[in-house]
Motif scaffolding. Structure first.
Motif, PDB file in Angstrom:
ATOM      1  N   THR A  18       0.849  -1.185   0.000  1.00 52.22           N
ATOM      2  CA  THR A  18       0.000   0.000   0.000  1.00 52.22           C
ATOM      3  C   THR A  18       0.884   1.234   0.000  1.00 52.22           C
ATOM      4  N   PHE A  19       0.369   2.331  -0.501  1.00 50.31           N
ATOM      5  CA  PHE A  19       1.069   3.610  -0.459  1.00 50.31           C
ATOM      6  C   PHE A  19       0.707   4.317   0.835  1.00 50.31           C
ATOM      7  N   ILE A  20       1.699   4.870   1.506  1.00 55.47           N
ATOM      8  CA  ILE A  20       1.511   5.627   2.734  1.00 55.47           C
ATOM      9  C   ILE A  20       1.891   7.068   2.442  1.00 55.47           C
ATOM     10  N   ASP A  21       0.977   7.988   2.737  1.00 54.50           N
ATOM     11  CA  ASP A  21       1.254   9.415   2.589  1.00 54.50           C
ATOM     12  C   ASP A  21       1.834   9.908   3.910  1.00 54.50           C
ATOM     13  N   LEU A  22       3.140  10.078   3.961  1.00 52.88           N
ATOM     14  CA  LEU A  22       3.809  10.468   5.193  1.00 52.88           C
ATOM     15  C   LEU A  22       3.411  11.855   5.669  1.00 52.88           C
ATOM     16  N   GLY A  26       1.102  11.038  11.777  1.00 53.78           N
ATOM     17  CA  GLY A  26       1.662   9.849  12.391  1.00 53.78           C
ATOM     18  C   GLY A  26       0.674   8.728  12.611  1.00 53.78           C
ATOM     19  N   GLN A  27      -0.629   9.038  12.624  1.00 53.97           N
ATOM     20  CA  GLN A  27      -1.645   8.003  12.763  1.00 53.97           C
ATOM     21  C   GLN A  27      -2.697   8.200  11.688  1.00 53.97           C
ATOM     22  N   GLN A  28      -2.959   7.139  10.958  1.00 55.92           N
ATOM     23  CA  GLN A  28      -3.913   7.196   9.858  1.00 55.92           C
ATOM     24  C   GLN A  28      -4.739   5.916   9.876  1.00 55.92           C
ATOM     25  N   SER A  29      -5.922   5.983   9.313  1.00 57.95           N
ATOM     26  CA  SER A  29      -6.702   4.763   9.090  1.00 57.95           C
ATOM     27  C   SER A  29      -7.547   4.964   7.839  1.00 57.95           C
ATOM     28  N   TYR A  30      -7.675   3.900   7.078  1.00 59.50           N
ATOM     29  CA  TYR A  30      -8.508   3.924   5.886  1.00 59.50           C
ATOM     30  C   TYR A  30      -8.799   2.503   5.454  1.00 59.50           C
ATOM     31  N   ASN A  39     -11.368  -8.455  -0.689  1.00 56.91           N
ATOM     32  CA  ASN A  39     -12.141  -8.084   0.497  1.00 56.91           C
ATOM     33  C   ASN A  39     -11.577  -6.813   1.117  1.00 56.91           C
ATOM     34  N   PRO A  40     -12.440  -5.989   1.735  1.00 54.49           N
ATOM     35  CA  PRO A  40     -11.983  -4.725   2.311  1.00 54.49           C
ATOM     36  C   PRO A  40     -11.316  -4.924   3.672  1.00 54.49           C
ATOM     37  N   ASN A  41     -10.184  -4.278   3.849  1.00 54.72           N
ATOM     38  CA  ASN A  41      -9.437  -4.276   5.102  1.00 54.72           C
ATOM     39  C   ASN A  41      -9.409  -2.861   5.655  1.00 54.72           C
ATOM     40  N   ILE A  42      -9.584  -2.727   6.967  1.00 54.52           N
ATOM     41  CA  ILE A  42      -9.341  -1.445   7.620  1.00 54.52           C
ATOM     42  C   ILE A  42      -7.874  -1.444   8.027  1.00 54.52           C
ATOM     43  N   LEU A  43      -7.131  -0.463   7.529  1.00 52.11           N
ATOM     44  CA  LEU A  43      -5.713  -0.332   7.847  1.00 52.11           C
ATOM     45  C   LEU A  43      -5.538   0.741   8.914  1.00 52.11           C
ATOM     46  N   TYR A  44      -4.846   0.386   9.991  1.00 51.74           N
ATOM     47  CA  TYR A  44      -4.466   1.337  11.040  1.00 51.74           C
ATOM     48  C   TYR A  44      -2.964   1.510  10.934  1.00 51.74           C
ATOM     49  N   ILE A  45      -2.543   2.717  10.580  1.00 50.06           N
ATOM     50  CA  ILE A  45      -1.147   2.989  10.262  1.00 50.06           C
ATOM     51  C   ILE A  45      -0.562   3.945  11.290  1.00 50.06           C
ATOM     52  N   ARG A  46       0.614   3.566  11.789  1.00 54.84           N
ATOM     53  CA  ARG A  46       1.359   4.435  12.685  1.00 54.84           C
ATOM     54  C   ARG A  46       2.739   4.663  12.077  1.00 54.84           C
ATOM     55  N   VAL A  47       3.125   5.925  11.999  1.00 50.99           N
ATOM     56  CA  VAL A  47       4.422   6.296  11.429  1.00 50.99           C
ATOM     57  C   VAL A  47       5.241   6.961  12.528  1.00 50.99           C
TER      58      VAL A  47
END
Length: 63
Positions: A18-22, A26-30, A39-47
């Protein structure tokens, strides 16, 4: 600034990129569909803003 990161689908367990927009913070979800099973996944991203290390957790999107 964008970078890529890998996550594992919560449904089928297959790896995905996946592409992460830095610049989005620091915390994103989509929601992103798995590239293998669609199938759809909820991504919880911490940078970590100091090291730019990325950690991704996933869960099912039941919506």
């Amino acid at each position: 600034m964008q970078t890529t990161a890998e996550y594992y689908c919560a449904f089928c367990g297959e790896p995905n990129l996946t592409f992460i927009d830095l610049s989005a913070g620091g915390q994103q979800s989509y929601v992103e569909d798995c590239q293998v099973c669609c199938n759809p996944n909820i991504l919880y991203i911490r940078v970590d803003e100091d090291t730019l290390d990325i950690e991704i957790d996933t869960e099912y999107d039941e919506g």
